[in-house]
Design an enzyme around this catalytic site. Structure first.
Site, PDB file in Angstrom:
ATOM      1  N   CYS A  98       0.803  -1.227   0.000  1.00  0.00           N
ATOM      2  CA  CYS A  98       0.000   0.000   0.000  1.00  0.00           C
ATOM      3  C   CYS A  98       0.841   1.284   0.000  1.00  0.00           C
ATOM      4  O   CYS A  98       1.428   1.612  -1.017  1.00  0.00           O
ATOM      5  CB  CYS A  98      -0.990  -0.047   1.147  1.00  0.00           C
ATOM      6  SG  CYS A  98      -2.398   1.042   0.841  1.00  0.00           S
ATOM      7  N   HIS A 194      -3.327  -5.385   2.211  1.00  0.00           N
ATOM      8  CA  HIS A 194      -2.834  -5.105   3.560  1.00  0.00           C
ATOM      9  C   HIS A 194      -2.905  -6.291   4.498  1.00  0.00           C
ATOM     10  O   HIS A 194      -3.486  -7.313   4.185  1.00  0.00           O
ATOM     11  CB  HIS A 194      -3.737  -4.030   4.171  1.00  0.00           C
ATOM     12  CG  HIS A 194      -3.121  -2.690   4.134  1.00  0.00           C
ATOM     13  ND1 HIS A 194      -1.980  -2.390   4.815  1.00  0.00           N
ATOM     14  CD2 HIS A 194      -3.513  -1.551   3.512  1.00  0.00           C
ATOM     15  CE1 HIS A 194      -1.692  -1.119   4.612  1.00  0.00           C
ATOM     16  NE2 HIS A 194      -2.601  -0.581   3.817  1.00  0.00           N
TER      17      HIS A 194
HETATM   18  N1  GLN Z   1      -2.153   6.843   2.372  1.00  0.00           N
HETATM   19  C1  GLN Z   1      -2.218   6.059   1.191  1.00  0.00           C
HETATM   20  C2  GLN Z   1      -3.576   6.121   0.506  1.00  0.00           C
HETATM   21  O1  GLN Z   1      -4.548   6.440   1.133  1.00  0.00           O
HETATM   22  C3  GLN Z   1      -1.860   4.625   1.516  1.00  0.00           C
HETATM   23  C4  GLN Z   1      -2.862   4.033   2.440  1.00  0.00           C
HETATM   24  C5  GLN Z   1      -2.449   2.751   3.005  1.00  0.00           C
HETATM   25  O2  GLN Z   1      -1.269   2.415   3.143  1.00  0.00           O
HETATM   26  N2  GLN Z   1      -3.455   2.006   3.416  1.00  0.00           N
HETATM   27  O3  GLN Z   1      -3.685   5.843  -0.669  1.00  0.00           O
END
Ligand code: GLN
Length: 246
Positions: A98, A194
């Site tokens: 992510c 994730h």
């Molecule tokens: N902040 C980034 C987004 O919202 C990555 C989010 C995350 O790692 N879940 O796209």
């Protein structure tokens, strides 16, 4: 069977990027090596200790997090940009989830700032107006078994001519509508999935560990299979629930 082979795993900034327990992926890699009599040394690079020994690294892992924390980590890692590029180009194994995936690209444009990325992959990310959240099922060319996971991101990642990790069977993926998720490049696996990605996808975990073993040990010919009955039930449950015959 026990021998003196071992892999060095570096977890980048677990104190800043550890959304949904991305750390569980480290435990999974460690366990699957130990169960085969292979050692796993895990070290971390944190906001209070930035040292990384890339010379000794066999696997680097970076998780995801909020835009704020991601910006902080990007700033810190840019100082090691060339070393990280050389590591990847030399076939080093890197797993990015992510926010960690986004920072491998050229930039991440949020609503309020443009975060410069490491440029390891020829990709870029623009934040959308809404978040792409939910379960995901992928068909990857690497495995027969589906890759399952959970995504939550505002960023839309455009991967150009890179090879995706998989085709989206259920969920949103890289941009919400491209039909693809993640990137596989050399020994880099980057994905929006994730949390317990590797525990739920043991074949992906072994693929990653296998890449590192092959690079380090010339005589490595593959792993003995483990009893993945429970892992496979968990994986199949998600596949059937979201992508099964209706
Ligand atoms: N902040 C980034 C987004 O919202 C990555 C989010 C995350 O790692 N879940 O796209």
């Amino acid at each position: 069977m026990s021998d003196n082979r071992e892999l060095n795993i570096i977890h980048l900034y677990p104190d800043l990027l550890n959304l949904y327990g991305d750390r569980g992926n480290i435990a999974c890699m460690q366990k699957r090596l130990n169960w085969r009599g292979i050692g796993a040394n895990v070290s971390t690079c944190t906001n209070s200790d930035h040292s990384i020994n890339l010379e000794a690294a066999d696997i680097i892992f970076v998780g995801g997090g909020s835009d704020r924390e991601q910006e902080l980590v990007c700033g810190l890692l840019l100082k090691k940009k060339q070393e990280l590029v050389d590591y990847v180009e030399g076939g080093g194994v890197l797993v990015a989830v992510c926010g960690g995936y986004q920072l491998l690209g050229k930039y991440y444009q949020t609503a309020s700032s443009k975060i410069e990325g490491l440029g390891i992959l020829d990709i870029y990310t623009d934040a959308g107006d809404d978040r792409l959240i939910g379960n995901v099922v992928l068909q990857s060319e690497l495995f027969d078994q589906k890759i399952v996971g959970f995504e939550n991101h505002a960023g839309r990642t455009f991967i150009g001519s890179h090879t995706p990790l998989g085709k989206v069977v259920y969920g949103r993926g890289n941009t919400g509508d491209s039909g693809y998720e993640g990137v596989v490049y050399k020994n880099v696996v980057a994905t929006y999935l994730h949390g317990p990605l590797l525990p739920k996808n043991p074949m992906l975990c072994d693929y990653i560990l296998g890449c590192a073993m092959k690079k380090k040990y010339e005589d490595f010919t593959g792993f003995e299979p483990l009893n993945d009955e429970l892992e496979n039930v968990a994986n199949k449950y998600i596949e059937d629930r979201f992508a099964g015959e209706k």
